[in-house]
Design a protein around this motif. Structure first.
Motif, PDB file in Angstrom:
ATOM      1  N   GLY A 234      48.019  -5.388  36.398  1.00 41.19           N
ATOM      2  CA  GLY A 234      48.548  -4.143  36.213  1.00 41.19           C
ATOM      3  C   GLY A 234      48.323  -3.407  37.478  1.00 41.19           C
ATOM      4  N   LEU A 235      48.473  -2.010  37.142  1.00 42.98           N
ATOM      5  CA  LEU A 235      48.467  -1.332  38.348  1.00 42.98           C
ATOM      6  C   LEU A 235      46.908  -0.513  38.195  1.00 42.98           C
ATOM      7  CD1 LEU A 235      49.648   0.558  40.686  1.00 42.98           C
ATOM      8  CD2 LEU A 235      50.626   2.251  38.897  1.00 42.98           C
ATOM      9  N   VAL A 236      46.406  -0.510  39.367  1.00 44.36           N
ATOM     10  CA  VAL A 236      44.938   0.208  39.184  1.00 44.36           C
ATOM     11  C   VAL A 236      44.646   0.835  40.619  1.00 44.36           C
ATOM     12  CG1 VAL A 236      43.759  -2.002  40.095  1.00 44.36           C
ATOM     13  CG2 VAL A 236      42.523  -0.215  38.917  1.00 44.36           C
ATOM     14  N   GLN A 237      43.835   1.961  40.769  1.00 43.21           N
ATOM     15  CA  GLN A 237      43.821   2.584  41.797  1.00 43.21           C
ATOM     16  C   GLN A 237      42.569   1.829  42.861  1.00 43.21           C
ATOM     17  OE1 GLN A 237      42.664   6.552  40.918  1.00 43.21           O
ATOM     18  NE2 GLN A 237      44.622   7.458  41.189  1.00 43.21           N
ATOM     19  N   ALA A 238      42.595   1.983  44.080  1.00 44.28           N
ATOM     20  CA  ALA A 238      41.608   1.378  44.921  1.00 44.28           C
ATOM     21  C   ALA A 238      40.352   1.830  44.344  1.00 44.28           C
ATOM     22  CB  ALA A 238      41.823   1.854  46.362  1.00 44.28           C
ATOM     23  N   GLY A 239      39.333   0.770  44.376  1.00 42.69           N
ATOM     24  CA  GLY A 239      38.138   1.211  43.905  1.00 42.69           C
ATOM     25  C   GLY A 239      37.791   0.752  42.403  1.00 42.69           C
ATOM     26  N   GLY A 240      38.855   0.255  41.807  1.00 41.17           N
ATOM     27  CA  GLY A 240      38.983   0.394  40.455  1.00 41.17           C
ATOM     28  C   GLY A 240      38.764  -1.338  39.965  1.00 41.17           C
ATOM     29  N   SER A 241      38.721  -1.635  38.623  1.00 36.81           N
ATOM     30  CA  SER A 241      38.452  -3.107  38.221  1.00 36.81           C
ATOM     31  C   SER A 241      39.650  -3.487  37.334  1.00 36.81           C
ATOM     32  CB  SER A 241      37.275  -3.238  37.368  1.00 36.81           C
ATOM     33  OG  SER A 241      36.121  -2.688  38.282  1.00 36.81           O
ATOM     34  N   LEU A 242      39.693  -4.716  37.225  1.00 36.98           N
ATOM     35  CA  LEU A 242      40.575  -5.701  36.410  1.00 36.98           C
ATOM     36  C   LEU A 242      40.019  -6.766  35.907  1.00 36.98           C
ATOM     37  CD1 LEU A 242      44.364  -4.993  37.868  1.00 36.98           C
ATOM     38  CD2 LEU A 242      43.333  -4.147  35.715  1.00 36.98           C
ATOM     39  N   ARG A 243      40.312  -7.344  34.764  1.00 35.24           N
ATOM     40  CA  ARG A 243      39.869  -8.624  34.376  1.00 35.24           C
ATOM     41  C   ARG A 243      41.181  -9.379  34.168  1.00 35.24           C
ATOM     42  NH1 ARG A 243      35.823 -11.149  29.882  1.00 35.24           N
ATOM     43  NH2 ARG A 243      37.674 -10.810  28.418  1.00 35.24           N
ATOM     44  N   LEU A 244      41.452 -10.466  34.824  1.00 33.16           N
ATOM     45  CA  LEU A 244      42.384 -11.416  34.563  1.00 33.16           C
ATOM     46  C   LEU A 244      41.900 -12.483  33.582  1.00 33.16           C
ATOM     47  CD1 LEU A 244      44.142 -12.165  38.120  1.00 33.16           C
ATOM     48  CD2 LEU A 244      44.496 -10.075  36.351  1.00 33.16           C
ATOM     49  N   SER A 245      42.746 -13.038  32.643  1.00 32.07           N
ATOM     50  CA  SER A 245      42.412 -14.007  31.937  1.00 32.07           C
ATOM     51  C   SER A 245      43.497 -15.233  32.049  1.00 32.07           C
ATOM     52  CB  SER A 245      42.531 -13.711  30.450  1.00 32.07           C
ATOM     53  OG  SER A 245      41.537 -12.616  30.044  1.00 32.07           O
ATOM     54  N   CYS A 246      43.170 -16.460  31.625  1.00 31.45           N
ATOM     55  CA  CYS A 246      44.198 -17.430  31.852  1.00 31.45           C
ATOM     56  C   CYS A 246      43.838 -18.305  30.717  1.00 31.45           C
ATOM     57  CB  CYS A 246      43.845 -18.305  33.121  1.00 31.45           C
ATOM     58  SG  CYS A 246      44.883 -19.929  33.275  1.00 31.45           S
ATOM     59  N   ALA A 247      44.488 -18.524  29.845  1.00 33.45           N
ATOM     60  CA  ALA A 247      44.649 -19.108  28.402  1.00 33.45           C
ATOM     61  C   ALA A 247      45.080 -20.631  28.962  1.00 33.45           C
ATOM     62  CB  ALA A 247      45.173 -18.416  27.403  1.00 33.45           C
ATOM     63  N   THR A 248      44.325 -21.480  28.478  1.00 33.81           N
ATOM     64  CA  THR A 248      44.906 -23.062  28.766  1.00 33.81           C
ATOM     65  C   THR A 248      45.084 -23.947  27.517  1.00 33.81           C
ATOM     66  OG1 THR A 248      42.749 -24.087  29.300  1.00 33.81           O
ATOM     67  CG2 THR A 248      43.695 -22.890  30.986  1.00 33.81           C
ATOM     68  N   SER A 249      45.852 -24.974  27.834  1.00 34.06           N
ATOM     69  CA  SER A 249      45.988 -25.832  26.619  1.00 34.06           C
ATOM     70  C   SER A 249      46.842 -26.963  27.122  1.00 34.06           C
ATOM     71  CB  SER A 249      46.892 -25.221  25.506  1.00 34.06           C
ATOM     72  OG  SER A 249      48.122 -24.899  25.821  1.00 34.06           O
ATOM     73  N   GLY A 250      46.467 -28.076  26.344  1.00 35.76           N
ATOM     74  CA  GLY A 250      47.199 -29.498  26.752  1.00 35.76           C
ATOM     75  C   GLY A 250      46.356 -30.393  27.690  1.00 35.76           C
ATOM     76  N   PHE A 251      45.221 -30.056  27.906  1.00 39.22           N
ATOM     77  CA  PHE A 251      44.315 -31.001  28.451  1.00 39.22           C
ATOM     78  C   PHE A 251      42.768 -30.706  28.203  1.00 39.22           C
ATOM     79  CE2 PHE A 251      42.725 -27.885  31.731  1.00 39.22           C
ATOM     80  CZ  PHE A 251      43.870 -26.908  31.652  1.00 39.22           C
ATOM     81  N   ILE A 252      41.956 -31.681  28.843  1.00 38.47           N
ATOM     82  CA  ILE A 252      40.435 -31.500  28.439  1.00 38.47           C
ATOM     83  C   ILE A 252      40.141 -30.507  29.488  1.00 38.47           C
ATOM     84  CG2 ILE A 252      38.513 -32.761  28.318  1.00 38.47           C
ATOM     85  CD1 ILE A 252      40.067 -35.066  27.758  1.00 38.47           C
ATOM     86  N   PHE A 253      39.699 -29.396  28.931  1.00 44.09           N
ATOM     87  CA  PHE A 253      39.566 -28.138  29.698  1.00 44.09           C
ATOM     88  C   PHE A 253      38.116 -28.316  30.600  1.00 44.09           C
ATOM     89  CE2 PHE A 253      39.409 -23.479  30.558  1.00 44.09           C
ATOM     90  CZ  PHE A 253      37.927 -23.332  30.702  1.00 44.09           C
ATOM     91  N   ASP A 254      37.089 -28.885  30.126  1.00 44.48           N
ATOM     92  CA  ASP A 254      35.927 -29.092  30.882  1.00 44.48           C
ATOM     93  C   ASP A 254      36.103 -30.302  32.027  1.00 44.48           C
ATOM     94  OD1 ASP A 254      33.632 -28.707  28.221  1.00 44.48           O
ATOM     95  OD2 ASP A 254      34.754 -27.071  29.756  1.00 44.48           O
ATOM     96  N   GLY A 255      37.211 -30.992  32.064  1.00 49.08           N
ATOM     97  CA  GLY A 255      37.527 -32.143  32.832  1.00 49.08           C
ATOM     98  C   GLY A 255      38.377 -31.853  34.009  1.00 49.08           C
ATOM     99  N   TYR A 256      38.705 -30.858  33.920  1.00 47.20           N
ATOM    100  CA  TYR A 256      39.708 -30.085  35.010  1.00 47.20           C
ATOM    101  C   TYR A 256      38.875 -29.004  35.889  1.00 47.20           C
ATOM    102  CZ  TYR A 256      43.603 -32.783  34.088  1.00 47.20           C
ATOM    103  OH  TYR A 256      44.641 -33.713  33.943  1.00 47.20           O
ATOM    104  N   SER A 257      38.995 -29.035  37.218  1.00 49.23           N
ATOM    105  CA  SER A 257      38.804 -27.914  38.064  1.00 49.23           C
ATOM    106  C   SER A 257      39.968 -26.751  37.895  1.00 49.23           C
ATOM    107  CB  SER A 257      38.720 -28.246  39.339  1.00 49.23           C
ATOM    108  OG  SER A 257      37.619 -29.183  39.822  1.00 49.23           O
TER     109      SER A 257
END
Length: 123
Positions: A10-33
């Motif tokens: 999104g749009l944020v002012q300098a000094g601000g914060s954001l949290r990005l998420s990445c939802a995954t599927s189709g592979f063994i999560f712990d087995g991948y970097s």
């Protein structure tokens, strides 16, 4: 089918914060970097952070070290990128990438990529 879906940009002012998420599927999560890349207009893709498989270490680029924190939630097959003290130069499309190992070249060549999420930091 391997899928990675980013959200949280999104749009944020300098000094601000954001949290990005990445939802995954189709592979063994712990087995991948899983890594976070970004690409600003006219610039090459840059590896921002990468979390190694099976509880491996996490890499951070010098440009974001101390401001961004990457985490993994194995119960949700999701990775996060907490971005604090954002600067205008952090403006880019942010992608998450899954691969058998971290490393910019190998992830660009062989990784599974999400569609990206836009982060814009205003002055």
């Amino acid at each position: 089918e391997v899928q990675l879906v980013e959200s949280g940009g999104g749009l944020v002012q300098a000094g601000g914060s954001l949290r990005l998420s990445c939802a995954t599927s189709g592979f063994i999560f712990d087995g991948y970097s899983i890594g976070w890349f970004r690409q600003a207009p006219g610039l090459e893709r840059e590896e921002v952070s990468c979390s190694g498989s099976h509880g491996g270490s996490t890499y951070y680029a010098d440009s974001i070290k101390g401001r961004f924190t990457m985490s993994r939630d194995s119960a949700k097959n999701t990775v996060y990128l907490q971005m604090n003290s954002l600067k205008p130069e952090d403006t880019a499309v942010y992608y998450c990438v899954a691969n058998d190992q971290c490393g910019q070249a190998t992830m660009i060549s062989f990784g599974f990529w999400g569609q990206g999420t836009q982060v814009t930091v205003s002055t």
